[in-house]
Write a protein that holds these residues in place. Structure first.
Motif, PDB file in Angstrom:
ATOM      1  N   LYS A   1      45.141  37.767  51.736  1.00 18.01           N
ATOM      2  CA  LYS A   1      45.670  38.713  51.651  1.00 18.01           C
ATOM      3  C   LYS A   1      46.410  39.615  53.019  1.00 18.01           C
TER       4      LYS A   1
ATOM      5  N   ARG B   1      51.403  30.575  37.578  1.00 14.91           N
ATOM      6  CA  ARG B   1      50.510  31.319  36.740  1.00 14.91           C
ATOM      7  C   ARG B   1      51.408  32.667  36.266  1.00 14.91           C
TER       8      ARG B   1
ATOM      9  N   ARG C   1      48.530  35.129  39.953  1.00 17.74           N
ATOM     10  CA  ARG C   1      47.256  35.129  40.721  1.00 17.74           C
ATOM     11  C   ARG C   1      47.138  33.498  41.473  1.00 17.74           C
ATOM     12  N   GLU C   2      48.267  32.933  41.730  1.00 19.16           N
ATOM     13  CA  GLU C   2      47.950  31.701  42.367  1.00 19.16           C
ATOM     14  C   GLU C   2      47.464  31.985  43.792  1.00 19.16           C
TER      15      GLU C   2
ATOM     16  N   ASP D   1      50.449  35.427  35.722  1.00 24.52           N
ATOM     17  CA  ASP D   1      49.883  36.726  36.108  1.00 24.52           C
ATOM     18  C   ASP D   1      50.007  36.785  37.625  1.00 24.52           C
TER      19      ASP D   1
ATOM     20  N   GLN E   1      39.584  35.354  50.260  1.00 21.79           N
ATOM     21  CA  GLN E   1      40.470  36.204  49.645  1.00 21.79           C
ATOM     22  C   GLN E   1      40.905  37.262  50.267  1.00 21.79           C
TER      23      GLN E   1
ATOM     24  N   ALA F   1      40.022  35.933  34.566  1.00 18.70           N
ATOM     25  CA  ALA F   1      39.688  36.647  35.735  1.00 18.70           C
ATOM     26  C   ALA F   1      37.967  36.507  35.795  1.00 18.70           C
TER      27      ALA F   1
ATOM     28  N   GLU G   1      44.639  33.496  44.169  1.00 18.03           N
ATOM     29  CA  GLU G   1      43.214  33.436  43.870  1.00 18.03           C
ATOM     30  C   GLU G   1      42.916  31.911  43.621  1.00 18.03           C
TER      31      GLU G   1
ATOM     32  N   PHE H   1      36.840  33.846  37.896  1.00 21.09           N
ATOM     33  CA  PHE H   1      37.417  33.936  39.168  1.00 21.09           C
ATOM     34  C   PHE H   1      36.423  34.558  40.171  1.00 21.09           C
TER      35      PHE H   1
END
Length: 551
Positions: A154, A332, A336-337, A334, A150, A309, A339, A312
């Motif tokens: 980022k 998504r 959060r693709e 939100d 993750q 969530a 994630e 996840f």
């Protein structure tokens, strides 16, 4: 866009406008690594993000193919700097690799020493790493495999996970394919999807609704032949999965368990709902231990774009287990693709909807937007309403009801769904159409009864709320009328059209109507919802409500 491709430096997003004459031809090629940017009436502009490029790279597309596509279809000359930027972005995927070292266990390895130096000095990453082995390798704490992926995403250095997976508890599972008349076999694209997933070890398969994602899951289960946990959106979906597995595999009734609000069965193949796993008591999630409390060899996430969530967070600790995400769209709402990419895995297979339709595996569909005018009193109320109330006011306009009745009369004798967001609106329409309404407080038993009646043809019209958006198998539904939705949700538009895409016994096309209030947020949100389907090649015909009786 008047001056060609544009790079937005804040997130390295590229906006590309394609040549209008080649828009249809370009759509499928560009959709492999980009998404449509504008509303359907402007179907020539695409958004290219690093995540889209990395997904394409993981699915086997290289930079040369992407650059060739841009040069072939761009409406404007593509700046050399832009080509270089895309090539460099794609090259970032896999420059860091998670691997299993026989002596040191989980390691992070690179062939580019400065990249490893950069990430090792990142404040949040340093605690996840163990001793340095050599210039190109460092130990990773095995429990931090998911968290590290993750954080690396980022930072812009997505790691390729080659560290392998635990086998899980063996359990024999075989497909019951048969070449005999009346038998069945995996379709070619289902076979390729399952093979691509298995070669990658974890990741997401994207197929349109009605294209048989469940069978891709069954094929992965047969290859794995281990205990399997399947996560689904609701109890109705859980029972549909069970029925399909009993029909398509060697599994017997007592080998498949349901873990839902009603039952808590843990068996070699366990089908659990997201709702029960995310149920919270006293600040804890008592049922999440189902994920890591058993030696699963495979975990399947149905409708992975809806993953909650808490799932996840727990999935971050399950990186040593094979994970398959199934979805009709990676969008998504939100955002959060990333994630999904880092924790479930990158995209392993994606088939354009129109390609599957051309092969005869999903029904062709006509999409129609019907625009209504708000009467004067509703227009005034809308104009004076607070922003928070505007969408509901226009979405539930009384003028829509008459249009729905006209459309229902036009399609009398066909299997018809009326779909909406607001319960009071749906109750009124159900009364007008003399049809049952299925909503959140409808019991599982009653839902099952209504769906069974609809499938058999005993019930021809069914009014449904958003609870029927996902994982509901209604193969003979041929007409849907959408009266309201979740604002600009593209994933919802895809799922609702998907209710109609099962091939029809007589080969007829499906018809998907959206009734929209003109010059309001309803029209703006409709344009946003339609964007995903426009990318898949579905054009919307726009009609005025007054023309319905003439067509």
């Amino acid at each position: 866009m008047a001056d060609g491709p544009l790079i937005v430096q804040s997130d390295k997003t590229i906006l590309l406008e394609v040549d209008h004459a080649q828009a249809t031809e370009a759509r499928h090629a560009i959709a492999a690594f980009a998404e449509l940017e504008r509303a359907p009436e402007h179907m020539h502009s695409y958004r290219i993000t690093p995540l889209g490029l990395w997904n394409a790279r993981a699915a086997g597309l290289d930079a040369e193919q992407v650059l060739d596509t841009l040069l072939r279809y761009s409406r404007f000359p593509v700046p050399h700097a832009l080509l270089v930027d895309i090539e460099e972005t794609m090259s970032r995927y896999g420059r860091l690799r998670l691997e299993k070292d026989p002596q040191h266990g989980l390691v992070l390895r690179t062939s580019d020493y400065p990249v490893l130096e950069e990430v090792m000095h990142a404040k949040k990453i340093k605690p996840l790493l163990g001793p340095r082995i050599d210039a190109e390798t460092t130990v990773v704490h095995s429990s931090q495999r998911g968290a590290l992926k993750q954080l690396l995403l980022k930072l812009g250095w997505p790691a390729e996970d080659l560290a392998g997976y635990v086998d899980g508890t063996p359990h024999p599972i075989a497909l019951s394919e048969s070449p005999d008349p009346g038998g069945w076999q995996l379709r070619p694209y289902q076979k390729v999807a399952a093979e691509n997933f298995w070669a990658g070890g974890s990741g997401v398969v994207v197929l349109p609704c009605g294209a048989g994602k469940t069978l891709v899951g069954a094929a992965a289960m047969a290859t794995s032949s281990t205990t399997t946990l399947i996560l689904v959106t609701n109890t109705v979906s859980a029972r549909q999965w069970k029925d399909e597995l009993l029909r398509r595999t060697s599994l017997a009734e007592d080998e498949i368990g349901e873990y839902s609000g009603a039952l808590k069965e843990v068996r070699p193949v366990t089908i659990a709902t997201y709702q029960v796993l995310t149920m919270r008591r006293g600040g804890f999630y008592p049922h999440l231990e189902l994920l890591d409390g058993h030696d699963w060899g495979l975990i399947i996430y149905d409708e992975v774009h809806l993953l909650p969530a808490p799932i996840f967070r727990m999935t971050a600790d399950l990186q040593a287990r094979r994970r398959l995400g199934l979805t009709a769209t990676l969008v998504r709402e939100d955002g959060r693709e990333g994630e999904v990419f880092s924790l479930i895995g990158p995209k392993r297979y994606d088939a354009p909807w129109k390609d599957i339709e051309a092969q005869g595996y999903i029904a062709p569909a006509d999409c129609v937007e019907v625009r209504v005018d708000l009467p004067r009193d509703e227009r005034v109320a809308y104009a004076m309403a607070d922003d928070a109330d505007k969408y509901r006011l226009c979405a539930v306009s009384e003028t829509k009801s008459a249009v729905v009745e006209q459309l229902a009369a036009r399609h009398r004798g066909e299997q018809l769904l009326v779909i909406g967001q607001y319960i009071d609106q749906l109750d009124e329409l159900a009364a007008r159409l003399d049809a049952p309404v299925l909503k959140g407080d409808t019991s599982v038993k009653e839902r099952q009864r209504l769906f069974d009646q609809f499938r058999s043809g005993a019930l021809q019209t069914l009014v449904v709320s958003k609870v029927a958006n996902f994982s509901i198998d209604l193969p003979e539904a041929s007409v849907a009328i959408q009266v309201s939705g979740s604002f600009g949700s593209r994933q919802e538009e895809a799922q609702r059209l998907g209710r109609l895409l099962r091939p029809k016994a007589d080969g007829r096309a499906a018809r998907f109507y959206t009734v929209v209030a003109r010059d309001t947020l309803d029209q703006d949100y409709a344009a946003k919802r339609q964007r995903f389907l426009a990318e898949q090649g579905y054009a919307y015909t726009i009609l005025d409500a007054k023309d319905i009786s003439k067509t």
